[in-house]
Design a protein around this motif. Structure first.
Motif, PDB file in Angstrom:
ATOM      1  N   ASP A  15      38.087   6.781 -17.135  1.00  0.00           N
ATOM      2  CA  ASP A  15      38.659   5.583 -17.748  1.00  0.00           C
ATOM      3  C   ASP A  15      37.555   4.692 -18.283  1.00  0.00           C
ATOM      4  N   LYS A  16      37.926   3.837 -19.211  1.00  0.00           N
ATOM      5  CA  LYS A  16      36.957   2.955 -19.855  1.00  0.00           C
ATOM      6  C   LYS A  16      36.259   2.071 -18.821  1.00  0.00           C
ATOM      7  N   GLY A  17      34.945   2.037 -18.890  1.00  0.00           N
ATOM      8  CA  GLY A  17      34.156   1.191 -18.010  1.00  0.00           C
ATOM      9  C   GLY A  17      33.770   1.836 -16.691  1.00  0.00           C
ATOM     10  N   GLN A  18      34.240   3.041 -16.416  1.00  0.00           N
ATOM     11  CA  GLN A  18      33.897   3.717 -15.176  1.00  0.00           C
ATOM     12  C   GLN A  18      32.793   4.748 -15.420  1.00  0.00           C
ATOM     13  N   THR A  19      32.062   5.060 -14.370  1.00  0.00           N
ATOM     14  CA  THR A  19      31.033   6.088 -14.456  1.00  0.00           C
ATOM     15  C   THR A  19      31.651   7.439 -14.125  1.00  0.00           C
ATOM     16  N   PRO A  20      31.612   8.397 -15.045  1.00  0.00           N
ATOM     17  CA  PRO A  20      32.152   9.726 -14.758  1.00  0.00           C
ATOM     18  C   PRO A  20      31.360  10.443 -13.667  1.00  0.00           C
ATOM     19  N   ILE A  21      32.090  11.151 -12.816  1.00  0.00           N
ATOM     20  CA  ILE A  21      31.498  11.930 -11.736  1.00  0.00           C
ATOM     21  C   ILE A  21      32.150  13.302 -11.740  1.00  0.00           C
ATOM     22  N   ALA A  22      31.335  14.355 -11.691  1.00  0.00           N
ATOM     23  CA  ALA A  22      31.841  15.726 -11.599  1.00  0.00           C
ATOM     24  C   ALA A  22      31.355  16.317 -10.284  1.00  0.00           C
ATOM     25  N   ASP A  23      32.295  16.847  -9.491  1.00  0.00           N
ATOM     26  CA  ASP A  23      31.981  17.503  -8.224  1.00  0.00           C
ATOM     27  C   ASP A  23      32.399  18.958  -8.301  1.00  0.00           C
ATOM     28  N   LEU A  24      31.520  19.841  -7.898  1.00  0.00           N
ATOM     29  CA  LEU A  24      31.829  21.263  -7.776  1.00  0.00           C
ATOM     30  C   LEU A  24      31.694  21.616  -6.303  1.00  0.00           C
ATOM     31  N   GLY A  37      27.294  10.220 -14.581  1.00  0.00           N
ATOM     32  CA  GLY A  37      26.887   9.736 -15.899  1.00  0.00           C
ATOM     33  C   GLY A  37      27.578  10.510 -16.999  1.00  0.00           C
ATOM     34  N   ARG A  38      28.019   9.800 -18.026  1.00  0.00           N
ATOM     35  CA  ARG A  38      28.809  10.411 -19.086  1.00  0.00           C
ATOM     36  C   ARG A  38      28.083  11.566 -19.774  1.00  0.00           C
ATOM     37  N   ALA A  39      26.840  11.386 -20.170  1.00  0.00           N
ATOM     38  CA  ALA A  39      26.106  12.440 -20.880  1.00  0.00           C
ATOM     39  C   ALA A  39      25.824  13.632 -19.966  1.00  0.00           C
TER      40      ALA A  39
END
Length: 62
Positions: A15-24, A37-39
């Motif tokens: 969502d806008k303004g949040q820091t993306p997080i990916a967990d595997l 981080g988005r990038a």
């Protein structure tokens, strides 16, 4: 992160303004990776982390 862990890839914080997080998380070998981080998340997902991990996964027997 609380609650039960299920294997696979989870992405949150898009969502806008949040820091993306990916967990595997691999339930076979109990390996965990986190990217923030988005990038970094974008690059991580392009690299197809599930297939990459499957190639080197060594399941634990106990």
């Amino acid at each position: 992160m609380s609650g039960p862990w299920f294997g696979g890839l989870q992405v949150r914080g898009l969502d806008k303004g949040q820091t993306p997080i990916a967990d595997l998380f691999c339930v076979a070998c109990r390996h965990h990776e986190r990217t923030t981080g988005r990038a970094k998340v974008t690059d991580y997902l392009r690299a197809n982390p599930l297939n990459e991990h499957r190639a080197r996964c060594r399941p634990k027997t106990t």
